[in-house]
Write an enzyme that holds these catalytic residues in place. Structure first.
Site, PDB file in Angstrom:
ATOM      1  CB  CYS A  74      -0.906  -0.002   1.229  1.00 45.58           C
ATOM      2  SG  CYS A  74      -1.949   1.452   1.373  1.00 45.58           S
ATOM      3  CB  CYS A 198      -5.375   3.780  -4.461  1.00 45.01           C
ATOM      4  SG  CYS A 198      -4.463   2.219  -4.599  1.00 45.01           S
TER       5      CYS A 198
END
Length: 262
Positions: A74, A198
């Site tokens: 991530c 994101c």
């Protein structure tokens, strides 16, 4: 179990973070992580991270999706964990850490701007209407018009659960070119909804936005949660190196709670 937690966000991509260098949270279950990330019954977050000890590195990163399962890399989470590591006393000018996709390095500018080096990319699948690549997590990238009014949840979910991706899942990014950079909206697997931003997704989108020239690029990225920047060098038709995801990472609040041990 009593938990001392911190809540961070990077362009609206938000995370519960815990200092686990003494191993006290090694026993967290999938159900507990899911509960902590739940926006009505827990703290509320797109994911949860543990700051771990890691031999040979300044720290280790362990990341869980909001559904409680261990996740792939991530990018915004990595940036937030770097800011958290600094808060926990790791003051080296350059921090090196190990994540699920391998080693990373990071630097900070000021109090809340984090530059995170991502893994090189040497493969991009290009179809007639899409790109597919892995920037630490798998990403489907589709260029669109009218991105502000797009139903990202419905269209993203259709791609994420189609015959090809249903089993392993993919993140789905919708991208629109702007006069200065790109606008990106992302449906994230594991969250199973659109997120405000994101990091690995905007990285994937920025790489696919590069021209044909093998040179250094600096791509401004707009997301629902704010501005990011992706810097990289294109070395071939579908290969990229020296990739940096850059943007803010801020502490929202910290607190303590007791969670069920079951």
């Amino acid at each position: 179990m009593q938990v001392h937690f911190y809540k961070y966000q990077g362009t609206g991509n938000d995370f519960v973070i815990m200092d686990n260098r003494d191993g006290r949270y090694d026993g967290l279950t999938q159900q507990q992580v899911h509960h902590l990330c739940h926006r009505r019954f827990g703290i509320g977050a797109d994911g949860l991270m543990l700051l771990n000890n890691q031999p040979g590195y300044d720290f280790g990163m362990k990341y869980y999706n909001a559904d409680g399962n261990e996740g792939s890399m991530c990018g915004n989470g990595g940036r937030c964990l770097v800011a958290f590591a600094r808060k926990m006393g790791l003051q080296q000018p350059q921090l090196r850490f190990l994540a699920v996709d391998g080693p990373h390095e990071a630097t900070m500018q000021g109090e809340d701007w984090v530059n995170l080096k991502m893994q090189d990319v040497d493969w991009v699948e290009q179809g007639p209407l899409y790109y597919y690549l892995n920037t630490g997590s798998p990403h489907f990238v589709k260029y669109v018009d009218g991105i502000q009014s797009l139903d990202v949840y419905t269209e993203g979910r259709q791609i994420r659960y189609n015959d090809r991706f249903a089993k392993e899942g993919t993140n789905v990014n919708f991208v629109q070119q702007q006069d200065n950079g790109i606008f990106v909206r992302t449906y994230e697997r594991g969250v199973e909804d659109e997120t405000y931003s994101c990091g690995t997704g905007v990285t994937a989108a920025a790489l696919t936005s590069a021209g044909n020239e093998a040179t250094t690029y600096r791509v401004p990225v707009q997301t629902l949660g704010g501005h990011l920047e992706v810097r990289f060098t294109k070395t071939g038709e579908r290969s990229f190196t020296d990739i940096w995801l850059c943007g803010p990472a801020l502490l929202v609040f910290e607190g303590q709670l007791i969670i069920n041990n079951e």
